[in-house]
Motif scaffolding. Structure first.
Motif, PDB file in Angstrom:
ATOM      1  N   ILE A  39      12.698   8.841   3.399  1.00  0.00           N
ATOM      2  CA  ILE A  39      11.762   8.440   4.469  1.00  0.00           C
ATOM      3  C   ILE A  39      11.863   6.931   4.703  1.00  0.00           C
ATOM      4  N   TYR A  40      12.064   6.541   5.975  1.00  0.00           N
ATOM      5  CA  TYR A  40      12.067   5.104   6.295  1.00  0.00           C
ATOM      6  C   TYR A  40      10.651   4.559   6.132  1.00  0.00           C
ATOM      7  N   VAL A  41      10.551   3.355   5.570  1.00  0.00           N
ATOM      8  CA  VAL A  41       9.271   2.638   5.595  1.00  0.00           C
ATOM      9  C   VAL A  41       9.522   1.355   6.376  1.00  0.00           C
ATOM     10  N   THR A  42       8.705   1.136   7.408  1.00  0.00           N
ATOM     11  CA  THR A  42       8.895  -0.074   8.226  1.00  0.00           C
ATOM     12  C   THR A  42       7.610  -0.890   8.254  1.00  0.00           C
ATOM     13  N   ASN A  43       7.764  -2.192   8.540  1.00  0.00           N
ATOM     14  CA  ASN A  43       6.600  -3.078   8.662  1.00  0.00           C
ATOM     15  C   ASN A  43       6.673  -3.811  10.007  1.00  0.00           C
ATOM     16  N   THR A  44       5.822  -4.811  10.186  1.00  0.00           N
ATOM     17  CA  THR A  44       5.797  -5.509  11.487  1.00  0.00           C
ATOM     18  C   THR A  44       5.938  -7.026  11.289  1.00  0.00           C
ATOM     19  N   PRO A  45       7.082  -7.478  10.772  1.00  0.00           N
ATOM     20  CA  PRO A  45       7.227  -8.914  10.508  1.00  0.00           C
ATOM     21  C   PRO A  45       7.383  -9.725  11.788  1.00  0.00           C
ATOM     22  N   GLY A  46       7.031 -10.992  11.702  1.00  0.00           N
ATOM     23  CA  GLY A  46       7.309 -11.920  12.810  1.00  0.00           C
ATOM     24  C   GLY A  46       6.241 -11.964  13.877  1.00  0.00           C
ATOM     25  N   VAL A  47       5.780 -10.784  14.325  1.00  0.00           N
ATOM     26  CA  VAL A  47       4.870 -10.765  15.479  1.00  0.00           C
ATOM     27  C   VAL A  47       3.460 -11.264  15.135  1.00  0.00           C
ATOM     28  N   LEU A  48       3.177 -11.434  13.838  1.00  0.00           N
ATOM     29  CA  LEU A  48       1.832 -11.872  13.459  1.00  0.00           C
ATOM     30  C   LEU A  48       1.808 -13.254  12.804  1.00  0.00           C
ATOM     31  N   ASP A  49       2.953 -13.933  12.808  1.00  0.00           N
ATOM     32  CA  ASP A  49       3.033 -15.205  12.083  1.00  0.00           C
ATOM     33  C   ASP A  49       2.062 -16.258  12.619  1.00  0.00           C
ATOM     34  N   ASP A  50       2.055 -16.424  13.950  1.00  0.00           N
ATOM     35  CA  ASP A  50       1.202 -17.471  14.520  1.00  0.00           C
ATOM     36  C   ASP A  50      -0.273 -17.181  14.279  1.00  0.00           C
ATOM     37  N   ALA A  51      -0.675 -15.936  14.534  1.00  0.00           N
ATOM     38  CA  ALA A  51      -2.096 -15.599  14.364  1.00  0.00           C
ATOM     39  C   ALA A  51      -2.531 -15.813  12.913  1.00  0.00           C
ATOM     40  N   ILE A 108      18.180   4.621  13.870  1.00  0.00           N
ATOM     41  CA  ILE A 108      17.721   3.821  12.728  1.00  0.00           C
ATOM     42  C   ILE A 108      16.683   2.815  13.230  1.00  0.00           C
ATOM     43  N   PRO A 109      15.462   2.871  12.696  1.00  0.00           N
ATOM     44  CA  PRO A 109      14.441   1.937  13.173  1.00  0.00           C
ATOM     45  C   PRO A 109      14.708   0.510  12.701  1.00  0.00           C
ATOM     46  N   SER A 110      14.075  -0.467  13.336  1.00  0.00           N
ATOM     47  CA  SER A 110      14.184  -1.838  12.821  1.00  0.00           C
ATOM     48  C   SER A 110      13.087  -2.055  11.779  1.00  0.00           C
ATOM     49  N   CYS A 111      13.144  -3.205  11.101  1.00  0.00           N
ATOM     50  CA  CYS A 111      12.120  -3.602  10.112  1.00  0.00           C
ATOM     51  C   CYS A 111      12.005  -2.618   8.940  1.00  0.00           C
ATOM     52  N   ILE A 112      13.135  -2.079   8.479  1.00  0.00           N
ATOM     53  CA  ILE A 112      13.090  -1.172   7.316  1.00  0.00           C
ATOM     54  C   ILE A 112      12.889  -2.004   6.051  1.00  0.00           C
ATOM     55  N   VAL A 113      11.885  -1.656   5.251  1.00  0.00           N
ATOM     56  CA  VAL A 113      11.646  -2.417   4.010  1.00  0.00           C
ATOM     57  C   VAL A 113      12.205  -1.699   2.778  1.00  0.00           C
ATOM     58  N   ASN A 114      12.713  -0.489   2.974  1.00  0.00           N
ATOM     59  CA  ASN A 114      13.391   0.217   1.865  1.00  0.00           C
ATOM     60  C   ASN A 114      14.824   0.545   2.289  1.00  0.00           C
ATOM     61  N   PRO A 115      15.683  -0.493   2.446  1.00  0.00           N
ATOM     62  CA  PRO A 115      17.028  -0.255   2.970  1.00  0.00           C
ATOM     63  C   PRO A 115      17.848   0.761   2.154  1.00  0.00           C
ATOM     64  N   GLN A 116      17.483   0.961   0.879  1.00  0.00           N
ATOM     65  CA  GLN A 116      18.203   1.948   0.052  1.00  0.00           C
ATOM     66  C   GLN A 116      18.108   3.341   0.661  1.00  0.00           C
ATOM     67  N   VAL A 117      17.118   3.538   1.544  1.00  0.00           N
ATOM     68  CA  VAL A 117      16.906   4.840   2.157  1.00  0.00           C
ATOM     69  C   VAL A 117      18.114   5.241   3.009  1.00  0.00           C
ATOM     70  N   ASN A 171       0.813  -1.221   0.000  1.00  0.00           N
ATOM     71  CA  ASN A 171       0.000   0.000   0.000  1.00  0.00           C
ATOM     72  C   ASN A 171       0.847   1.273   0.000  1.00  0.00           C
ATOM     73  N   ILE A 172       2.166   1.112   0.034  1.00  0.00           N
ATOM     74  CA  ILE A 172       3.043   2.291   0.124  1.00  0.00           C
ATOM     75  C   ILE A 172       3.937   2.395  -1.104  1.00  0.00           C
ATOM     76  N   ASP A 173       4.060   3.594  -1.642  1.00  0.00           N
ATOM     77  CA  ASP A 173       4.970   3.806  -2.762  1.00  0.00           C
ATOM     78  C   ASP A 173       6.400   3.894  -2.194  1.00  0.00           C
ATOM     79  N   LEU A 174       7.077   2.748  -2.232  1.00  0.00           N
ATOM     80  CA  LEU A 174       8.420   2.663  -1.623  1.00  0.00           C
ATOM     81  C   LEU A 174       9.422   3.571  -2.317  1.00  0.00           C
ATOM     82  N   GLU A 175       9.324   3.622  -3.635  1.00  0.00           N
ATOM     83  CA  GLU A 175      10.291   4.433  -4.393  1.00  0.00           C
ATOM     84  C   GLU A 175      10.192   5.900  -4.011  1.00  0.00           C
TER      85      GLU A 175
END
Ligand code: NAP
Length: 329
Positions: A90-102, A312-321, A79-83
């Motif tokens: 601008i950092y874009v982060t997500n929430t991996p791992g914490v929702l796997d079981d659910a 630097i936040p964790s879970c960055i999905v645009n590391p090029q930033v 839903n986010i224009d990463l480019e």
């Protein structure tokens, strides 16, 4: 104090953390804010906490002159224009791992629900049609010894595989990169997509939405599946061609399907899939448990706070930033 805009009411724990570190504005109501409302609120904001229903496009990003982070409260970030975000540093982060079981629990729940015809059985009882035990009443399908084909053995796909093991299923998987460690640790077999489709009794999708996965399950793929097979989708709706799925379900190309995600959300009331009995439908609730949604919101809040503090936040999905930001300073 720096400003943060949140596009929906999120868990109190996360709001508390954000309020301790910023001036927080929260969009009220359960539906997403309109585009102009997001634009108005991010003009002077340093952080944007967004949800997967918010389309954060280049135009919105352009208005966030002071924005340092877009923290998505989701693992998917289509839903986010990463480019556009990367260009602006601008950092874009997500929430991996914490929702796997659910999410894996939900995938397995709807897999069982379609295999054992639970929605049909439920309405059968409620509507007073149940006149007594019968040997052929609402016969479903076993899981034992059946083959589960997992497309995308990532974090969630792996959790689904572990659950399937307990149900005595055989498991095959397909994804671009073979994962030998998981093959040994979980006990899964790597096959081509073609083979997976043709040998699986259940096909479960756990891929991100990308240009490669958009419509990856279409007429051709559905035709390759067994007539007795079921398709389970808890990834993103656009991964499956819904028109082709409707045809496959009505023409007996496959036996059933279970969907948590749709091409257009919410599903349109005139979507023909709503009329079918051999499909189980849930309203995009993969990660919808109180504990999981709280963990996701807290992780997004922690990432936001780090960015506000110039860390630097964790879970960055645009590391090029990182490179962009380095060049700017
Ligand atoms: P992940 O750990 O990144 O796993 C994604 C997997 O998909 C990886 O194994 C990857 O394989 C594979 N993949 C990527 N491109 C592929 C392709 N073209 N063909 C086949 N496989 C491909 O992600 P995750 O955390 O498990 O989440 C997966 C997705 O689930 C998210 O992106 C999100 O859209 C969806 N989701 C939905 C809900 C819900 O509420 N229904 C909740 C959470 C997540 P490689 O490693 O080889 O690239």
């Amino acid at each position: 104090m720096k400003k943060v805009y949140i596009t929906r009411q999120i868990a109190e724990e996360a709001l508390k953390l954000l309020r301790e570190n910023a001036n927080v504005t929260v969009h009220s109501g359960t539906l997403p804010p309109k585009k102009n409302e997001i634009i108005k609120n991010i003009r002077d904001a340093h952080g944007l906490v967004a949800l997967l229903t918010d389309q954060i496009d280049a135009e919105i990003i352009d208005h966030g002159k002071q924005l340092t982070i877009i923290a998505n409260v989701a693992v998917g970030y289509d839903n986010i224009d990463l480019e556009a975000a990367t260009r602006k540093g601008i950092y874009v982060t997500n929430t991996p791992g914490v929702l796997d079981d659910a999410t894996a629990d939900l995938a397995f729940t709807i897999l069982l629900a379609v295999a054992r015809r639970i929605p049909e059985a439920d309405s059968f009882v409620r509507s007073g049609q149940w006149k007594g035990w019968s040997p052929n009443l609402l016969l479903g399908s076993d899981l034992r010894d059946k083959t589960l084909g997992i497309i995308g053995l990532g974090r969630i796909g792996s959790e689904v595989a572990k659950r399937a093991k307990c149900f005595k299923m055989k498991i095959v998987y397909y994804q671009p990169q073979r994962d030998l460690e998981k093959e040994t640790n979980i006990g899964v077999r790597y096959v081509s997509l073609e083979e997976l489709l043709s040998i699986s009794d259940f096909v479960s999708l756990h891929v991100p939405l990308t240009s490669e996965t958009r419509s990856m399950i279409s007429r051709r793929e559905l035709n390759k599946m067994k007539k007795t097979a079921y398709l389970i989708n808890t990834s993103r709706g656009q991964v499956v061609d819904e028109e082709a799925l409707y045809e496959a379900l009505t023409e007996g190309e496959i036996k059933g399907a279970a969907l948590d995600v749709y091409d257009k959300e919410p599903i349109s009331p005139d979507n023909p899939l709503l009329k079918l009995k051999n499909i189980v439908l849930t309203p995009h609730i993969g990660s919808a448990t109180l504990e999981t949604r709280t963990r996701m919101a807290v992780l997004a809040a922690e990432n936001t706070v780090k960015a506000l503090k110039n860390e630097i936040p964790s879970c960055i999905v645009n590391p090029q930033v990182l490179e962009h930001r380095k060049n700017k300073t």
